[in-house]
Write a protein that holds these residues in place. Structure first.
Motif, PDB file in Angstrom:
ATOM      1  N   ARG A  34       0.834  -1.209   0.000  1.00  0.00           N
ATOM      2  CA  ARG A  34       0.000   0.000   0.000  1.00  0.00           C
ATOM      3  C   ARG A  34       0.868   1.258   0.000  1.00  0.00           C
ATOM      4  O   ARG A  34       0.609   2.200  -0.749  1.00  0.00           O
ATOM      5  CB  ARG A  34      -0.920  -0.030   1.225  1.00  0.00           C
ATOM      6  N   HIS A  35       1.909   1.261   0.820  1.00  0.00           N
ATOM      7  CA  HIS A  35       2.800   2.424   0.882  1.00  0.00           C
ATOM      8  C   HIS A  35       3.572   2.607  -0.430  1.00  0.00           C
ATOM      9  O   HIS A  35       3.766   3.735  -0.883  1.00  0.00           O
ATOM     10  CB  HIS A  35       3.784   2.291   2.043  1.00  0.00           C
ATOM     11  N   LEU A  36       4.012   1.497  -0.996  1.00  0.00           N
ATOM     12  CA  LEU A  36       4.800   1.586  -2.226  1.00  0.00           C
ATOM     13  C   LEU A  36       3.958   1.939  -3.446  1.00  0.00           C
ATOM     14  O   LEU A  36       4.481   2.462  -4.431  1.00  0.00           O
ATOM     15  CB  LEU A  36       5.535   0.272  -2.481  1.00  0.00           C
ATOM     16  N   ALA A  37       2.671   1.676  -3.387  1.00  0.00           N
ATOM     17  CA  ALA A  37       1.792   1.950  -4.527  1.00  0.00           C
ATOM     18  C   ALA A  37       1.806   3.420  -4.931  1.00  0.00           C
ATOM     19  O   ALA A  37       1.612   3.748  -6.109  1.00  0.00           O
ATOM     20  CB  ALA A  37       0.369   1.503  -4.216  1.00  0.00           C
ATOM     21  N   ALA A  38       2.050   4.298  -3.991  1.00  0.00           N
ATOM     22  CA  ALA A  38       2.055   5.731  -4.278  1.00  0.00           C
ATOM     23  C   ALA A  38       3.341   6.187  -4.966  1.00  0.00           C
ATOM     24  O   ALA A  38       3.405   7.310  -5.476  1.00  0.00           O
ATOM     25  CB  ALA A  38       1.868   6.515  -2.980  1.00  0.00           C
ATOM     26  N   LEU A  39       4.345   5.340  -5.011  1.00  0.00           N
ATOM     27  CA  LEU A  39       5.632   5.708  -5.596  1.00  0.00           C
ATOM     28  C   LEU A  39       5.647   5.469  -7.106  1.00  0.00           C
ATOM     29  O   LEU A  39       4.907   4.630  -7.609  1.00  0.00           O
ATOM     30  CB  LEU A  39       6.756   4.902  -4.945  1.00  0.00           C
ATOM     31  N   PRO A  40       6.517   6.168  -7.836  1.00  0.00           N
ATOM     32  CA  PRO A  40       6.671   5.894  -9.272  1.00  0.00           C
ATOM     33  C   PRO A  40       7.139   4.449  -9.480  1.00  0.00           C
ATOM     34  O   PRO A  40       7.831   3.885  -8.616  1.00  0.00           O
ATOM     35  CB  PRO A  40       7.758   6.882  -9.713  1.00  0.00           C
ATOM     36  N   PRO A  41       6.792   3.849 -10.604  1.00  0.00           N
ATOM     37  CA  PRO A  41       7.133   2.432 -10.840  1.00  0.00           C
ATOM     38  C   PRO A  41       8.620   2.113 -10.655  1.00  0.00           C
ATOM     39  O   PRO A  41       8.954   1.094 -10.059  1.00  0.00           O
ATOM     40  CB  PRO A  41       6.695   2.189 -12.283  1.00  0.00           C
ATOM     41  N   PHE A  42       9.504   2.985 -11.146  1.00  0.00           N
ATOM     42  CA  PHE A  42      10.935   2.697 -11.009  1.00  0.00           C
ATOM     43  C   PHE A  42      11.348   2.612  -9.541  1.00  0.00           C
ATOM     44  O   PHE A  42      12.071   1.692  -9.143  1.00  0.00           O
ATOM     45  CB  PHE A  42      11.784   3.754 -11.719  1.00  0.00           C
ATOM     46  N   ILE A  43      10.905   3.548  -8.730  1.00  0.00           N
ATOM     47  CA  ILE A  43      11.265   3.559  -7.310  1.00  0.00           C
ATOM     48  C   ILE A  43      10.681   2.328  -6.621  1.00  0.00           C
ATOM     49  O   ILE A  43      11.337   1.684  -5.793  1.00  0.00           O
ATOM     50  CB  ILE A  43      10.787   4.855  -6.612  1.00  0.00           C
ATOM     51  N   ARG A  44       9.446   1.971  -6.965  1.00  0.00           N
ATOM     52  CA  ARG A  44       8.805   0.775  -6.406  1.00  0.00           C
ATOM     53  C   ARG A  44       9.613  -0.473  -6.774  1.00  0.00           C
ATOM     54  O   ARG A  44       9.906  -1.312  -5.922  1.00  0.00           O
ATOM     55  CB  ARG A  44       7.374   0.694  -6.923  1.00  0.00           C
ATOM     56  N   GLN A  45       9.992  -0.587  -8.042  1.00  0.00           N
ATOM     57  CA  GLN A  45      10.787  -1.741  -8.486  1.00  0.00           C
ATOM     58  C   GLN A  45      12.153  -1.755  -7.817  1.00  0.00           C
ATOM     59  O   GLN A  45      12.634  -2.814  -7.395  1.00  0.00           O
ATOM     60  CB  GLN A  45      10.953  -1.703 -10.009  1.00  0.00           C
ATOM     61  N   LEU A  46      12.761  -0.584  -7.700  1.00  0.00           N
ATOM     62  CA  LEU A  46      14.066  -0.478  -7.056  1.00  0.00           C
ATOM     63  C   LEU A  46      13.989  -0.964  -5.615  1.00  0.00           C
ATOM     64  O   LEU A  46      14.858  -1.714  -5.151  1.00  0.00           O
ATOM     65  CB  LEU A  46      14.556   0.971  -7.106  1.00  0.00           C
ATOM     66  N   PHE A  47      12.932  -0.574  -4.916  1.00  0.00           N
ATOM     67  CA  PHE A  47      12.759  -1.004  -3.536  1.00  0.00           C
ATOM     68  C   PHE A  47      12.667  -2.528  -3.457  1.00  0.00           C
ATOM     69  O   PHE A  47      13.319  -3.156  -2.619  1.00  0.00           O
ATOM     70  CB  PHE A  47      11.511  -0.373  -2.916  1.00  0.00           C
ATOM     71  N   TRP A  48      11.851  -3.149  -4.320  1.00  0.00           N
ATOM     72  CA  TRP A  48      11.683  -4.601  -4.283  1.00  0.00           C
ATOM     73  C   TRP A  48      12.980  -5.320  -4.650  1.00  0.00           C
ATOM     74  O   TRP A  48      13.285  -6.388  -4.099  1.00  0.00           O
ATOM     75  CB  TRP A  48      10.533  -5.049  -5.190  1.00  0.00           C
ATOM     76  N   VAL A  49      13.750  -4.740  -5.566  1.00  0.00           N
ATOM     77  CA  VAL A  49      15.046  -5.337  -5.901  1.00  0.00           C
ATOM     78  C   VAL A  49      15.970  -5.267  -4.687  1.00  0.00           C
ATOM     79  O   VAL A  49      16.621  -6.260  -4.339  1.00  0.00           O
ATOM     80  CB  VAL A  49      15.674  -4.646  -7.131  1.00  0.00           C
ATOM     81  N   TYR A  50      16.029  -4.124  -4.011  1.00  0.00           N
ATOM     82  CA  TYR A  50      16.849  -4.001  -2.808  1.00  0.00           C
ATOM     83  C   TYR A  50      16.393  -4.984  -1.731  1.00  0.00           C
ATOM     84  O   TYR A  50      17.212  -5.627  -1.074  1.00  0.00           O
ATOM     85  CB  TYR A  50      16.799  -2.578  -2.253  1.00  0.00           C
ATOM     86  N   TYR A  51      15.101  -5.090  -1.555  1.00  0.00           N
ATOM     87  CA  TYR A  51      14.524  -6.011  -0.572  1.00  0.00           C
ATOM     88  C   TYR A  51      14.948  -7.448  -0.894  1.00  0.00           C
ATOM     89  O   TYR A  51      15.329  -8.216  -0.004  1.00  0.00           O
ATOM     90  CB  TYR A  51      13.003  -5.850  -0.601  1.00  0.00           C
ATOM     91  N   SER A  52      14.922  -7.804  -2.175  1.00  0.00           N
ATOM     92  CA  SER A  52      15.329  -9.144  -2.601  1.00  0.00           C
ATOM     93  C   SER A  52      16.816  -9.380  -2.382  1.00  0.00           C
ATOM     94  O   SER A  52      17.228 -10.472  -1.979  1.00  0.00           O
ATOM     95  CB  SER A  52      14.982  -9.356  -4.079  1.00  0.00           C
ATOM     96  N   PHE A  53      17.633  -8.362  -2.642  1.00  0.00           N
ATOM     97  CA  PHE A  53      19.068  -8.509  -2.422  1.00  0.00           C
ATOM     98  C   PHE A  53      19.398  -8.664  -0.940  1.00  0.00           C
ATOM     99  O   PHE A  53      20.314  -9.413  -0.577  1.00  0.00           O
ATOM    100  CB  PHE A  53      19.849  -7.339  -3.035  1.00  0.00           C
ATOM    101  N   ILE A  54      18.660  -7.982  -0.099  1.00  0.00           N
ATOM    102  CA  ILE A  54      18.859  -8.159   1.345  1.00  0.00           C
ATOM    103  C   ILE A  54      18.531  -9.603   1.726  1.00  0.00           C
ATOM    104  O   ILE A  54      19.260 -10.226   2.501  1.00  0.00           O
ATOM    105  CB  ILE A  54      18.010  -7.156   2.151  1.00  0.00           C
ATOM    106  N   ALA A  55      17.448 -10.132   1.175  1.00  0.00           N
ATOM    107  CA  ALA A  55      17.090 -11.528   1.445  1.00  0.00           C
ATOM    108  C   ALA A  55      18.194 -12.468   0.966  1.00  0.00           C
ATOM    109  O   ALA A  55      18.566 -13.414   1.680  1.00  0.00           O
ATOM    110  CB  ALA A  55      15.763 -11.872   0.768  1.00  0.00           C
ATOM    111  N   LEU A  56      18.742 -12.208  -0.205  1.00  0.00           N
ATOM    112  CA  LEU A  56      19.840 -13.024  -0.732  1.00  0.00           C
ATOM    113  C   LEU A  56      21.049 -12.960   0.201  1.00  0.00           C
ATOM    114  O   LEU A  56      21.692 -13.981   0.464  1.00  0.00           O
ATOM    115  CB  LEU A  56      20.217 -12.563  -2.138  1.00  0.00           C
TER     116      LEU A  56
END
Length: 141
Positions: A34-56
């Protein structure tokens, strides 16, 4: 009673997996989509990529620590360097969690508060164990 550094490191490796489990619950707990939905697509995707790298990173730290606990405890040069990195990583994460993040709005029930305290204990345990492995103090031998 003598501390066994290999066992302490294996516990640290398992605790990384516990942090992964907590990380998987976090998006739902904080309403991340819900919080990320308000962000531009690139920033939203960037966040999920960072989140995935932290998991890795967490999975990798866990596997390395569990599989090579004996090697890390033995105190070779590369093992010590890796333990210094892990200790620094977790020390900085502990500092960020203590002084940067305000989790109070999300600690809405006793389960979340207990979980948050448990995570903080893990964040304190990890740098201590990795510092011990890096320093190889005589009292541990």
């Amino acid at each position: 009673m003598k501390l066994n550094l290999t066992v302490l490191l294996q516990i640290a490796g398992v605790l990384h997996l516990g942090l992964m489990c907590a990380g998987l619950l976090m998006p739902q707990v904080v309403g991340m989509r819900r919080h990320l939905a308000a962000l531009p697509p690139f920033i939203r995707q960037l966040f999920w990529v960072y989140y995935s790298f932290i998991a890795l990173c967490l999975v990798s730290f866990s596997i390395i620590t569990i599989a090579f606990a004996g090697t890390l405890a033995a105190g070779g040069t590369l093992a010590r360097a890796l333990c210094v990195f892990f200790a620094l990583f977790w020390t900085l994460r502990l500092i960020a969690g203590t002084f940067v993040f305000d989790m109070r709005p999300y600690l809405t029930n006793s389960y979340r508060r207990v979980g948050y305290q448990a995570i903080n204990i893990v964040f304190a345990y990890l740098p201590v164990v990795y510092l011990l492995a890096a320093a190889q103090p005589d009292w541990l031998k």
